[in-house]
Design a protein around this motif. Structure first.
Motif, short mmCIF file in Angstrom:
data_model
loop_
_atom_site.label_atom_id
_atom_site.label_comp_id
_atom_site.label_asym_id
_atom_site.label_seq_id
_atom_site.Cartn_x
_atom_site.Cartn_y
_atom_site.Cartn_z
N VAL A 41 0.74 -1.06 -0.22
CA VAL A 41 -0.15 0.04 -0.15
C VAL A 41 1.07 1.39 0.02
O VAL A 41 1.74 1.26 0.63
CB VAL A 41 -1.02 0.02 1.20
N ALA A 88 -7.66 5.96 1.94
CA ALA A 88 -8.65 4.94 1.27
C ALA A 88 -10.21 5.40 1.58
O ALA A 88 -11.03 5.35 0.65
CB ALA A 88 -8.49 3.56 2.11
N ILE A 95 -9.26 -0.92 1.90
CA ILE A 95 -8.07 -1.49 1.63
C ILE A 95 -8.51 -3.01 1.83
O ILE A 95 -8.72 -3.50 2.90
CB ILE A 95 -6.81 -1.25 2.28
#
Length: 227
Positions: A41, A88, A95
């Motif tokens: 990420v 996010a 996520i």
């Protein structure tokens, strides 16, 4: 083939995780290992014609084995330079740790070693009730702690090591000398932590290129089976 895995976390954001991860990859390449970097990420990405791109992930791609795509190295990317779970939320795209799992499995099938770089520090959230630490520990991943030698580093390092040990993930630490350290106490911080935690696996000089730092990494340590 199922690769060994080494996680890389830090005492904070901006303490040199990427440089150390790239040094591990450079050392692996020198040792003849097929190694891949993985940034599951990334936030703080820029818009390009090919989609969102993150500088840290691009560095991992450059130092890793040839033939990998950007998406293989960084499957989840966000534009805002904020905590991943907040990015996010802003994007309306929670996520999915299943995506992170699949990306890791794909790299392990191709490489002999995968170096996984986290985001920020050990307990950075991925969602409402999941942290990066949960994901790394869930994979049984040994984790190397990068300590940026700046004010506050001793406390941050000792707290993080306690958490890593409780999770069964502790595998050593790296002393990284930061350009912004203007206290003149970096050597004292390093000595204090060495007395508490043992000798660092690696000590990185200010602005030292990863390939230079890699020359001091023990090939035997890289070849130990992990994860």
């Amino acid at each position: 083939m199922s690769a060994s895995v080494i996680g890389v976390t830090g005492t904070d954001t901006g303490v040199g995780k990427t440089r150390v991860a790239c040094a591990l990859l450079a050392a692996a390449q020198r040792a003849g290992l097929h190694a891949a970097g993985y940034k599951p990420v990334a936030s703080g990405c820029r818009e390009t014609a090919d989609g969102l791109r993150n500088g840290d992930a691009e560095a991992l791609l450059a130092y890793g084995m040839p033939g990998l795509t950007y998406e293989a190295v960084n499957p989840v990317a966000f534009a805002p330079a904020i905590a991943p779970h907040l990015a996010a939320e802003r994007a309306g795209a929670p996520i999915d740790t299943g995506v992170l799992d699949a990306g890791l499995a794909a790299l392990r099938a191709r490489a002999e070693l995968v170096v996984v770089e986290g985001a920020g520090g050990w307990r950075v959230p991925l969602g409402a009730d999941t942290d990066f630490s949960d994901w790394m520990a869930g994979h049984g991943m040994p984790v190397l702690l990068v300590v940026g030698l700046k004010l506050g580093a001793i406390n941050h390092a000792l707290l993080t090591v306690d958490a890593l040990r409780r999770a069964g993930c502790w595998c050593g630490w790296v002393a990284n000398h930061l350009p912004e350290d203007d206290t003149g106490t970096a050597e004292g911080m390093r000595a204090t932590l060495a007395a508490r935690l043992g000798t660092p696996l690696l000590e990185v000089a200010r602005d030292e290129p990863p390939e230079q730092a890699a020359l001091r990494l023990d090939e035997g340590w890289l070849r130990q089976p992990r994860g």
